[in-house]
Design an enzyme around this catalytic site. Sequence first.
Site, PDB file in Angstrom:
ATOM      1  N   TYR A 162      35.110  33.602  35.286  1.00  0.00           N
ATOM      2  CA  TYR A 162      34.522  34.026  35.908  1.00  0.00           C
ATOM      3  C   TYR A 162      34.242  33.766  37.259  1.00  0.00           C
ATOM      4  O   TYR A 162      33.797  32.643  38.203  1.00  0.00           O
ATOM      5  CB  TYR A 162      33.357  35.367  35.829  1.00  0.00           C
ATOM      6  CG  TYR A 162      32.570  36.290  36.935  1.00  0.00           C
ATOM      7  CD1 TYR A 162      32.685  37.488  36.974  1.00  0.00           C
ATOM      8  CD2 TYR A 162      31.602  36.060  38.028  1.00  0.00           C
ATOM      9  CE1 TYR A 162      32.490  38.430  38.050  1.00  0.00           C
ATOM     10  CE2 TYR A 162      31.445  36.562  39.389  1.00  0.00           C
ATOM     11  CZ  TYR A 162      31.851  37.679  38.997  1.00  0.00           C
ATOM     12  OH  TYR A 162      30.941  38.486  39.892  1.00  0.00           O
ATOM     13  N   GLU A 186      35.686  38.859  44.199  1.00  0.00           N
ATOM     14  CA  GLU A 186      35.363  39.109  43.387  1.00  0.00           C
ATOM     15  C   GLU A 186      36.758  38.665  42.346  1.00  0.00           C
ATOM     16  O   GLU A 186      37.461  39.894  41.835  1.00  0.00           O
ATOM     17  CB  GLU A 186      34.295  40.304  42.587  1.00  0.00           C
ATOM     18  CG  GLU A 186      33.909  39.742  41.030  1.00  0.00           C
ATOM     19  CD  GLU A 186      32.868  41.110  40.348  1.00  0.00           C
ATOM     20  OE1 GLU A 186      34.000  42.386  40.021  1.00  0.00           O
ATOM     21  OE2 GLU A 186      32.026  41.011  40.100  1.00  0.00           O
TER      22      GLU A 186
END
Length: 397
Positions: A118, A206
């Site tokens: 991530y 993101e």
Amino acid sequence: MNIHEYQGKSILKGFGVRIQEGIVADTAEQAVEAAKQLQAETGTGWWVVKAQIHAGGRGKGGGVKLAKNLDEVKERASQIIGMQLITPQTGPQGKKVNKVLIAQDVYYPGDTPTAEFYMSVLLNRSTGRNIIMYSTEGGMDIEEVAEHTPHLIFKEEIDPKVGLQGFQARKIAFNLGLTGEAHKEMVKFVTALYKAYEATDSSMFEINPVLKTSDNKILAVDAKVNLDENALFRHPDLAAMRDETEEDPTEVEAGKSNLNYVKLDGNVGCMVNGAGLAMATMDIIKLAGGDPANFLDVGGTANAKTVEAGFKIILSDPNVKAILINIFGGIVRCDRVAQGVIDAYNSIGNIPVPIIVRLQGTNAVEAKKLIDESGLQVYSAIEFKEAADLVTKVLAK
Ligand code: GDP
Ligand code: MN
């Protein structure tokens, strides 16, 4: 402003970030053509059909599907295009899918196992600095990771004077457990990602997951990008990425009249000048036993035209049972606004819900007189509390 995954990836690619390549398609036929083209360009034998909506969690909702041949590409694309996709982020009504991204399959087998990370870049408001947030736990809900295993989330803060430093990029690659070629790739990835974030005036990038492929390449499989609306005037190419079909139609309409409108679920419509006063007005509506139907800031220069546009937008919401207009006349004179309310009322015709107008500040008394003598079904107030009591009263009727 949010943009689609395919648009976010095209920005990333422009800054040298390696991405899962893909081609966007509006129809199942185009999807097949896209798949063929992608095969010619990348050599991929499998594809992923990915719904393009402004919401995450598409995989969980059935909006991301693997296709192992061209027939499957066609089948999956025709399933996904036009579907009402419900994900944990869309709310129960879901979002209609108009486009799919046909992407190369990047989870192919090879010498080393694949790994999902991530990574996001965003502003830490408490320190006023950008941070890169990253984790070994990619591919899943980051909120879950934050709740159950917060020690697996790392943060790297960037000093705006010097930007992202080489040692920081290397530390990130190290913390993600990468060595050799993958480590070098990650350093390049992070550096280019940060450059993309800064240069586009974004408020968030993101990437979940960032993938380490089985041949040790690092690439962006997903891209959730939020651009800073206030900086869009500097980026006409990015402003053109706006997809109005993804936005609330009333909010789009309000934007055209320069009104700051956010739809909410309550029954009292409100029209206020200034964001702070709008927040306070929503609070007092709650206190009076109502529920705000919207946030609406008409700005510092409310006139008959803006008031009329505001009315129309508020009235397009069938839940609205009363309207509270709360204007503080600092720069704008209250009697002007009152006249604006009267003009707008007359021009729209029959407004089926009671209106409470609270005008305070310059010429407030004259304004109240104008409203009271207009003969319209409008309640006027000067004090905030008075206005709130009127809301309670009309809701009880
Ligand atoms: P999201 O669900 O909206 O976050 O969409 P993502 O783009 O993150 O995709 C969801 C999931 O689909 C990923 O976490 C992967 O597990 C899977 N996926 C994405 N691309 C591929 C691919 O190329 N091959 C395979 N097998 N799975 C993929
Ligand atoms: Mn994702």
